[in-house]
Design a protein around this motif. Structure first.
Motif, PDB file in Angstrom:
ATOM      1  N   PRO A 386       0.649  -1.086   0.108  1.00  0.00           N
ATOM      2  CA  PRO A 386      -0.079   0.106  -0.044  1.00  0.00           C
ATOM      3  C   PRO A 386       0.952   1.142   0.008  1.00  0.00           C
ATOM      4  O   PRO A 386       1.916   1.290   0.672  1.00  0.00           O
ATOM      5  N   PHE A 387       0.450   2.342  -0.625  1.00  0.00           N
ATOM      6  CA  PHE A 387       1.130   3.685  -0.875  1.00  0.00           C
ATOM      7  C   PHE A 387       0.988   4.194   0.354  1.00  0.00           C
ATOM      8  O   PHE A 387      -0.071   4.372   1.007  1.00  0.00           O
ATOM      9  N   ARG A 388       1.933   5.126   0.913  1.00  0.00           N
ATOM     10  CA  ARG A 388       1.895   5.568   2.026  1.00  0.00           C
ATOM     11  C   ARG A 388       2.857   6.884   1.896  1.00  0.00           C
ATOM     12  O   ARG A 388       3.971   6.859   1.698  1.00  0.00           O
ATOM     13  N   LYS A 389       2.413   8.044   2.086  1.00  0.00           N
ATOM     14  CA  LYS A 389       3.350   9.440   1.901  1.00  0.00           C
ATOM     15  C   LYS A 389       4.400   9.180   3.059  1.00  0.00           C
ATOM     16  O   LYS A 389       4.092   8.753   4.312  1.00  0.00           O
ATOM     17  N   GLY A 390       5.514   9.429   2.745  1.00  0.00           N
ATOM     18  CA  GLY A 390       6.752   9.438   3.697  1.00  0.00           C
ATOM     19  C   GLY A 390       7.520   8.154   3.876  1.00  0.00           C
ATOM     20  O   GLY A 390       8.260   7.910   4.716  1.00  0.00           O
ATOM     21  N   SER A 391       6.890   7.265   3.287  1.00  0.00           N
ATOM     22  CA  SER A 391       7.437   5.845   3.162  1.00  0.00           C
ATOM     23  C   SER A 391       8.617   5.721   2.233  1.00  0.00           C
ATOM     24  O   SER A 391       8.860   6.424   1.481  1.00  0.00           O
ATOM     25  N   PHE A 392       9.573   4.595   2.401  1.00  0.00           N
ATOM     26  CA  PHE A 392      10.488   4.425   1.382  1.00  0.00           C
ATOM     27  C   PHE A 392      10.002   3.995  -0.092  1.00  0.00           C
ATOM     28  O   PHE A 392      10.603   4.767  -0.818  1.00  0.00           O
ATOM     29  N   GLN A 393       8.948   3.550  -0.273  1.00  0.00           N
ATOM     30  CA  GLN A 393       8.569   3.169  -1.583  1.00  0.00           C
ATOM     31  C   GLN A 393       8.011   4.640  -2.192  1.00  0.00           C
ATOM     32  O   GLN A 393       8.476   4.635  -3.366  1.00  0.00           O
ATOM     33  N   ALA A 394       7.339   5.506  -1.279  1.00  0.00           N
ATOM     34  CA  ALA A 394       7.091   6.565  -1.890  1.00  0.00           C
ATOM     35  C   ALA A 394       8.451   7.524  -2.438  1.00  0.00           C
ATOM     36  O   ALA A 394       8.507   8.139  -3.450  1.00  0.00           O
ATOM     37  N   LEU A 395       9.358   7.426  -1.560  1.00  0.00           N
ATOM     38  CA  LEU A 395      10.784   8.080  -1.617  1.00  0.00           C
ATOM     39  C   LEU A 395      11.199   7.483  -2.925  1.00  0.00           C
ATOM     40  O   LEU A 395      11.837   8.186  -3.817  1.00  0.00           O
ATOM     41  N   LEU A 396      11.547   6.238  -3.187  1.00  0.00           N
ATOM     42  CA  LEU A 396      11.918   5.632  -4.374  1.00  0.00           C
ATOM     43  C   LEU A 396      11.282   5.780  -5.638  1.00  0.00           C
ATOM     44  O   LEU A 396      12.124   6.235  -6.550  1.00  0.00           O
ATOM     45  N   LEU A 397       9.812   5.916  -5.506  1.00  0.00           N
ATOM     46  CA  LEU A 397       9.287   6.087  -6.750  1.00  0.00           C
ATOM     47  C   LEU A 397       9.522   7.549  -7.138  1.00  0.00           C
ATOM     48  O   LEU A 397       9.674   8.063  -8.404  1.00  0.00           O
ATOM     49  N   HIS A 398       9.460   8.593  -6.069  1.00  0.00           N
ATOM     50  CA  HIS A 398       9.822  10.020  -6.509  1.00  0.00           C
ATOM     51  C   HIS A 398      10.938  10.017  -7.335  1.00  0.00           C
ATOM     52  O   HIS A 398      11.370  10.785  -8.209  1.00  0.00           O
ATOM     53  N   ILE A 399      12.162   9.408  -6.617  1.00  0.00           N
ATOM     54  CA  ILE A 399      13.414   9.518  -7.261  1.00  0.00           C
ATOM     55  C   ILE A 399      13.596   9.149  -8.660  1.00  0.00           C
ATOM     56  O   ILE A 399      14.137   9.698  -9.514  1.00  0.00           O
ATOM     57  N   MET A 400      12.932   7.774  -8.748  1.00  0.00           N
ATOM     58  CA  MET A 400      12.961   7.304 -10.207  1.00  0.00           C
ATOM     59  C   MET A 400      12.186   8.169 -11.249  1.00  0.00           C
ATOM     60  O   MET A 400      12.580   8.200 -12.371  1.00  0.00           O
ATOM     61  N   LEU A 401      11.047   8.622 -10.908  1.00  0.00           N
ATOM     62  CA  LEU A 401      10.254   9.480 -11.726  1.00  0.00           C
ATOM     63  C   LEU A 401      10.772  10.953 -12.063  1.00  0.00           C
ATOM     64  O   LEU A 401      11.038  11.316 -13.155  1.00  0.00           O
ATOM     65  N   TRP A 402      11.705  11.274 -10.997  1.00  0.00           N
ATOM     66  CA  TRP A 402      12.687  12.623 -11.162  1.00  0.00           C
ATOM     67  C   TRP A 402      13.712  12.445 -11.985  1.00  0.00           C
ATOM     68  O   TRP A 402      13.840  13.159 -12.817  1.00  0.00           O
ATOM     69  N   GLN A 403      14.228  11.327 -11.793  1.00  0.00           N
ATOM     70  CA  GLN A 403      15.642  11.164 -12.663  1.00  0.00           C
ATOM     71  C   GLN A 403      15.315  10.811 -13.972  1.00  0.00           C
ATOM     72  O   GLN A 403      16.146  11.025 -14.860  1.00  0.00           O
ATOM     73  N   LYS A 404      13.996  10.679 -14.334  1.00  0.00           N
ATOM     74  CA  LYS A 404      13.601  10.489 -15.815  1.00  0.00           C
ATOM     75  C   LYS A 404      12.952  11.867 -16.346  1.00  0.00           C
ATOM     76  O   LYS A 404      12.767  12.098 -17.455  1.00  0.00           O
ATOM     77  N   ASP A 405      12.926  12.614 -15.138  1.00  0.00           N
ATOM     78  CA  ASP A 405      12.216  13.956 -15.551  1.00  0.00           C
ATOM     79  C   ASP A 405      11.009  13.676 -16.398  1.00  0.00           C
ATOM     80  O   ASP A 405      10.710  14.453 -17.343  1.00  0.00           O
ATOM     81  N   VAL A 406      10.022  12.874 -15.769  1.00  0.00           N
ATOM     82  CA  VAL A 406       8.885  12.589 -16.686  1.00  0.00           C
ATOM     83  C   VAL A 406       7.989  13.821 -16.624  1.00  0.00           C
ATOM     84  O   VAL A 406       7.886  14.652 -15.973  1.00  0.00           O
TER      85      VAL A 406
END
Length: 538
Positions: A386-406
């Motif tokens: 389950p998605f939760r703000k402030g969780s590790f999976q939220a952080l990692l997803l944000h980084i991966m989307l950011w590094q692709k500059d989607v």
């Protein structure tokens, strides 16, 4: 010596009492403010206040030094500020803007239960309710009668049951509180008394005590150097607990995470000589974090992980083999494994010694290596959680989307520009299949992280809200290329474009396939760190 509460508040308002530079900020939570009101109402003792007078000390917590020589508050700041809040009188050390913000955060209402006669102090109004300030600011019994009339609406019995509690609260102004005033103490002695009194009962952090010592030995430093720096960080979205910066600095300089273990000489002289260089290093780290996908503090699951990150960068940034990218990946993984959960100070103490004694970054990272390196199956399971703000999976997803500059799906802008939060273009977590739709039509796992991406607020809330992707994608002519940038599996991107509705079973397959794509990207992200550990251990 005793003083009436109304006199105490007036003296804080008029500057007879002031806050010395060695003091900390107001720390009480709203529930503590209301609990204090309850103690006053029940007539419980609320403790003694301690003041300090020294005609040679002119260093206030806020504002420039002046000719005025007040009595400085050594112990009792939290209670004095709380009293000023409920009597609605601004202490001299707050600006009007700061005071308005503090009042907004700490509402107190006296809620009277007519049936039982009990008074509850709450942050929310109930049926018979008065803001505590309107009671205590009443000039006399006539104004209290007017307040009681307002709520009783002509009911005599109700009027008498309301007026009694109002009078009892109004009479707080005459409650006596004991004070002790010390004189002829040096600032260092005052800081030591502050340290001993606070560490014995009110759970002041050791780092707060160290800041008090620095202020005592270096007049003006905290007010002119440290405080403005922390305000600047907060304005940038990095409201880091000041103690974390202090611990990172002591690890970098001495290899010590327990700040109380450092000698007085460190706080007296050494720290002020290294502060500028160290905070410059912290600023570099925050710039590098923004560049790699962490533009603000709230994304980081554990603020403790910033302490070794700052220390590692400061210690090794000028060495030949230094790589911030490796340090960054170690920092991300430290969040995943909960390295500083449980007993953070114990682990920080061990890690601090490792960082200080290491000969190089690689040496430090080897000794700080995680117990278990990530696997593809680990990440697949993670993104199905389950998605939760402030969780590790939220952080990692944000980084991966950011590094692709989607790119946003409807606006011609990338995620990095979205992060600047200009108007309606601020970032929003977006459920690809909305939760409301999933619940209405029986789609499971809609809150898994694999069903999340990031879009502009205007796109997410105003244009796509409540609609499934097989409706909003073709309607808004969202391209397959843009969808695939967000790790939408190609076969499902095609379905969305052609308005092919997914069954609940097909949606579960979508979650499974997107989890695999995200896991592949996560493995690629951590590969440099895994390669380093493999090479160092062979």
């Amino acid at each position: 010596m005793d003083i009436r509460l109304i006199q105490l508040v007036d003296r804080a308002h008029n500057g007879v009492y002031d806050l010395p530079e060695l003091q900390r900020e107001f720390k009480w939570k709203p529930e503590q403010v209301r609990y204090f009101c309850d103690s006053l109402y029940k007539g419980y003792p609320v403790g003694m206040l301690l003041f300090w007078s020294n005609p040679l000390y002119i260093q206030p917590r806020r504002g420039a030094p002046s000719w005025r020589i007040p009595s400085w508050i050594l112990d009792g700041q939290q209670r004095i500020v709380t009293l000023c809040l409920i009597f609605d009188k601004k202490p001299i050390w707050y600006s009007p803007e700061e005071w308005a913000e503090l009042k907004e955060k700490n509402p107190v209402f006296a809620n009277i239960d007519i049936e039982t006669g009990k008074v509850e102090f709450s942050g929310k109004r109930k049926e018979i309710s008065f803001a505590i300030q309107e009671i205590l600011s009443s000039k006399d019994i006539i104004q209290l009668v007017e307040l009681a009339n307002r709520e009783s609406k002509g009911d005599v019995d109700k009027f008498s049951k309301i007026l009694g509690p109002l009078q009892q609260i109004w009479n707080w102004r005459n409650t006596l509180i004991p004070i002790v005033e010390l004189s002829d103490l040096s600032p260092a002695d005052a800081a030591e008394i502050f340290s001993r009194m606070n560490s014995s009962g009110t759970k002041v952090k050791e780092t707060d005590i160290r800041f008090a010592l620095i202020a005592a030995y270096n007049p003006g430093w905290r007010r002119e150097k440290a405080d403005p720096y922390f305000v600047e960080l907060e304005n940038k979205g990095w409201g880091i607990e000041p103690g974390r910066i202090l611990q990172a600095l002591t690890i970098y300089q001495k290899g010590i995470a327990r700040v109380e273990e450092l000698p007085i000489s460190f706080w007296k002289e050494e720290i002020t000589t290294i502060w500028d260089n160290f905070t410059e290093s912290v600023d570099e780290v925050l710039t590098y974090l923004w560049d790699r996908g962490i533009p603000f503090l709230d994304l980081i699951p554990s603020e403790y992980t910033l302490i070794p990150l700052f220390a590692l960068h400061a210690r090794f940034k000028d060495t030949p083999d230094y790589s911030f990218d490796l340090t960054f990946r170690w920092f991300i993984w430290a969040n995943q494994e909960g390295r500083y959960s449980g007993a953070p100070l114990e682990t920080l103490t061990k890690d601090g010694k490792v960082i200080y004694q290491a000969n190089s970054l690689n040496d430090a990272l080897l000794k700080l290596s995680p117990d278990k390196l990530p696997s593809r199956s680990d990440f697949e399971r993670l993104f199905r959680e389950p998605f939760r703000k402030g969780s590790f999976q939220a952080l990692l997803l944000h980084i991966m989307l950011w590094q692709k500059d989607v790119r946003d799906w409807l606006n011609p802008v990338g995620i990095r520009a979205i992060s600047l939060q200009n108007g309606t273009l601020k970032p929003n977590w977006h459920h690809i299949l909305p939760l409301s739709y999933a619940e209405r039509y029986g789609y499971k796992s809609a809150n898994s992280t694999a069903n999340i991406t990031i879009l502009c607020e205007s796109t997410n809330i105003r244009r796509l809200k409540g609609k499934p992707p097989w409706i909003y994608v073709p309607r808004n002519r969202i391209s397959q290329e843009v969808l695939e940038e967000h790790f939408i599996p190609p076969q499902f991107a095609s379905k969305f474009i052609t308005a092919a509705q997914l069954t609940p079973e097909e949606f579960l397959n979508f979650i499974h396939e997107r989890s695999k794509l995200l896991a592949d990207e996560a493995i690629y992200f951590f590969k440099p760190l895994c390669d380093l550990y493999s090479s160092l251990k062979t």
